[in-house]
Design an enzyme around this catalytic site. Structure first.
Site, PDB file in Angstrom:
ATOM      1  N   ASP A 192     -55.596  13.343  18.140  1.00  0.00           N
ATOM      2  CA  ASP A 192     -55.528  14.945  18.113  1.00  0.00           C
ATOM      3  C   ASP A 192     -55.596  15.230  19.890  1.00  0.00           C
ATOM      4  O   ASP A 192     -56.681  14.892  20.509  1.00  0.00           O
ATOM      5  CB  ASP A 192     -56.603  15.721  17.476  1.00  0.00           C
ATOM      6  CG  ASP A 192     -56.624  15.513  15.856  1.00  0.00           C
ATOM      7  OD1 ASP A 192     -55.300  15.192  15.561  1.00  0.00           O
ATOM      8  OD2 ASP A 192     -57.550  15.757  15.225  1.00  0.00           O
ATOM      9  N   ASP A 224     -51.300  20.357   4.724  1.00  0.00           N
ATOM     10  CA  ASP A 224     -52.879  20.403   4.382  1.00  0.00           C
ATOM     11  C   ASP A 224     -52.952  20.950   3.207  1.00  0.00           C
ATOM     12  O   ASP A 224     -52.589  22.297   2.835  1.00  0.00           O
ATOM     13  CB  ASP A 224     -53.376  21.376   5.875  1.00  0.00           C
ATOM     14  CG  ASP A 224     -53.149  20.664   7.058  1.00  0.00           C
ATOM     15  OD1 ASP A 224     -52.783  19.643   7.092  1.00  0.00           O
ATOM     16  OD2 ASP A 224     -53.222  21.586   8.127  1.00  0.00           O
TER      17      ASP A 224
END
Lengths: 251, 194
Positions: free
Chosen positions: A11, A130
């Site tokens: 990330d 997600d």
């Protein structure tokens, strides 16, 4: 024999690698290019770079970072974060990314997937989903998992595959950061439902969790971040374990 | 060492250029006949779809150029398929360097064949230093059939297919050496040393 893939996720925020617990608290884990090179040397099968602030701040993923990674790293890598149209995809692929990952923008404009797949081929279009379970039903969430939608996860997965997605990166928001194992049930459902590979993400805490997601979860690949970044599970040890457990991995 | 990387309408050629740079070769992306003809080695990479790629090559007469080259030549991924006789992808007549058919994987398993798979039945100086415990990275939905005359390594996905091909100065590989870590670098280095 085709092997199961182990994918560290980096990330990235402001050009640095970070990893949050449930996507909120961020900790610094170093330079994304160096970290990527290290993972490639250790035997990672692919890398995923996600610009986690991209959607929120409406910032485009840095093409510069992709160029630096492509010059340095000798395994495939995917780039995601703030990608919304064919021009974004073109810029990143031209810079050397192997695949791009699209999330919120696909929910907002599903037809963009058809265009991207037609223009660049399905093999480089990853759709990140997600998912969160609300009262027994799995719903798609966007904007880093913060924003619920009315889309049910299984239906959305089928739609993106039909529109030309080449792979699905499934992150369970219920499991992410908790380290109690992957969401094996919904991962197995999607893997059986679709003819494209499923990358499972969210919940890795022990080596056993990887074994479970490849067996019970029927995942083609498993992704994790902090356990790799903070050396809780070294990739060579993980692969040795999986091989001993009878799972095909690249050594 | 001057390496010409053939420029056509194929995706992700940048990675091949970077891989060549990492190995110390001077690689140029070009569709210029003279530059390609006088280079030491030629690489023909690519991702994409066979019929539009062939159409593009024919329009620019690059098909004739490729067929006439004499220096070591390396087709990668779609490059391998285009060097074959014919592809099932939109029923496309290809370059015919290898008299081999390119077929679509049956949908018994997931397609594309994506990820790391090992090489088997290795038999070529191009594969010096490698064994059948070595893995390469694949992303493809179509494959070249095995032909013992030209197949110098196979991989297995549902059935055996040609992982690498060789005929005269022409070499080709279905997987991506530029993305196949140390193993890919070994193959590219062997090619540069031919």
């Amino acid at each position: 024999m085709l092997t199961k893939r182990i994918i560290p996720c980096l990330d990235v925020k402001d050009g640095r690698t970070v990893k949050g617990v449930n996507f909120v608290e961020l900790r610094d884990a170093g330079d994304p290019v160096e970290l990527g090179r290290l993972y490639a040397q250790e035997g990672a099968d692919e890398l995923v770079y996600l610009d986690i602030t991209a959607t929120v701040e409406k910032r485009k993923t840095l093409v510069d970072l992709v160029t630096r990674v492509a010059k340095t790293v000798n395994i495939p890598f995917t780039v995601g974060g703030g990608i919304s149209n064919v021009d974004d995809v073109k810029a990143l692929l031209n810079a050397g990314a192997d695949k791009i990952s699209i999330n919120s923008a696909a929910v907002k404009n599903p037809r963009a997937l058809d265009e991207m797949a037609r223009e660049f081929g399905s093999q480089c279009i990853v759709v990140a989903i997600d998912t969160r379970n609300i009262d027994g039903i799995d719903f798609v969430h966007t904007h880093g998992g913060r924003k619920p939608t009315l889309l049910q996860t299984r239906e959305w997965a089928r739609e993106v595959a039909d529109r030309g997605a080449g792979e699905i990166l499934l992150t369970s928001m219920d499991h992410d950061g908790v380290k109690n194992g992957f969401a094996n049930e919904i991962t197995a459902d999607l893997s059986a439902l679709l003819t494209i590979p499923i990358i499972a993400s969210g919940g890795a805490g022990k080596m056993q969790h990887f074994k479970e997601v490849f067996t019970a979860g029927k995942a083609d690949a498993a992704l994790a971040a902090s356990i790799f970044h903070f050396k809780e599970i070294p990739i060579p040890a993980l692969k040795q374990y999986l091989e001993k457990e009878g799972i095909a991995v690249r050594r | 060492m001057d390496v010409a990387v053939i420029k056509y309408n194929a995706g992700n050629v940048q990675s091949v250029l970077y891989a060549m740079e990492r190995l110390g070769a001077n690689a140029t992306l070009t569709d210029d006949w003279e530059t390609i003809k006088k280079s030491d080695k030629v690489v023909f990479p690519g991702q994409g779809e066979a019929s539009t790629a062939m159409k593009y090559l024919r329009e620019r007469k690059l098909d004739q150029l490729i067929q006439s080259l004499e220096q070591p030549f390396f087709g990668i991924c779609l490059g391998l398929q285009l060097l074959c006789e014919h592809s099932e992808e939109y029923d496309t007549a290809c370059l015919g360097v290898f008299p081999i058919q390119v077929k679509k994987f049956p949908s018994i398993e997931k397609v594309p064949h994506m990820g790391w798979n090992n090489l088997q039945h290795l038999s070529s100086p191009l594969l010096k230093g490698l064994t059948d415990a070595d893995y390469v990275y694949y992303v493809h939905s179509y494959y070249a059939e095995v032909d013992p005359r030209y197949t110098i390594a196979t991989s297995h996905y549902m059935h055996d297919f040609s992982a690498l091909l060789h005929r005269d100065n022409y070499y080709a590989m279905q997987a991506h050496p530029e993305k196949s870590s140390r193993v890919g670098e070994t193959i590219l280095t062997n090619f540069l040393n031919l």
